[in-house]
Design a protein around this motif. Structure first.
Motif: not given
Length: 128
Positions: A105-121
């Motif tokens: 089972t995979v359950n992962w959630a996170k809040v990124f400050g903006n789309g660039c930070m999300m894309k980088a991660a």
């Protein structure tokens, strides 16, 4: 004579019907993940990602499966562009990856400050 021909025709029809190959159900993917990207005060995008075989509604399924394969299905371990230069623009992206990775089972959630930070991660995993 007519009765014998009728019997032969009936047997032939039965054999033809019985000889058609059985249809196998398509294989179930070993990875089934639902991916959600919700932008604060914006749109929410959702896609299904299937790996093994690659598919689902994810627009970049092959690249996303490749990324996840490198981290053995642990999205929290992704760091696609560690030296990315992102602005300090605040446009939060709440993301969720949930489902099954090879029986786990995979359950992962996170809040990124903006789309660039999300894309980088997480790169193409969340390129919906």
């Amino acid at each position: 004579m007519m009765r014998a021909l009728g019997g032969i025709a009936l047997c032939g029809a039965f054999l033809l019907g019985a000889s058609s190959p059985a249809r196998a159900d398509p294989p179930h993917p070993r990875v089934q993940l639902k991916i959600v990207d919700a932008i604060k005060d914006g749109e929410t995008k959702t896609a299904w990602l299937h790996c093994g075989p690659v598919g689902g509604s994810h627009p970049h399924a092959r690249a996303a499966c490749h990324l996840l394969h490198k981290v053995k299905g642990h999205p929290e371990r992704l760091n696609v562009t560690p030296d990315a230069v992102c602005t300090k623009e605040l446009q939060p992206h709440a993301v969720v990856v949930a489902g099954r990775w090879h029986g786990r089972t995979v359950n992962w959630a996170k809040v990124f400050g903006n789309g660039c930070m999300m894309k980088a991660a997480v790169g193409s995993l969340l390129s919906l």
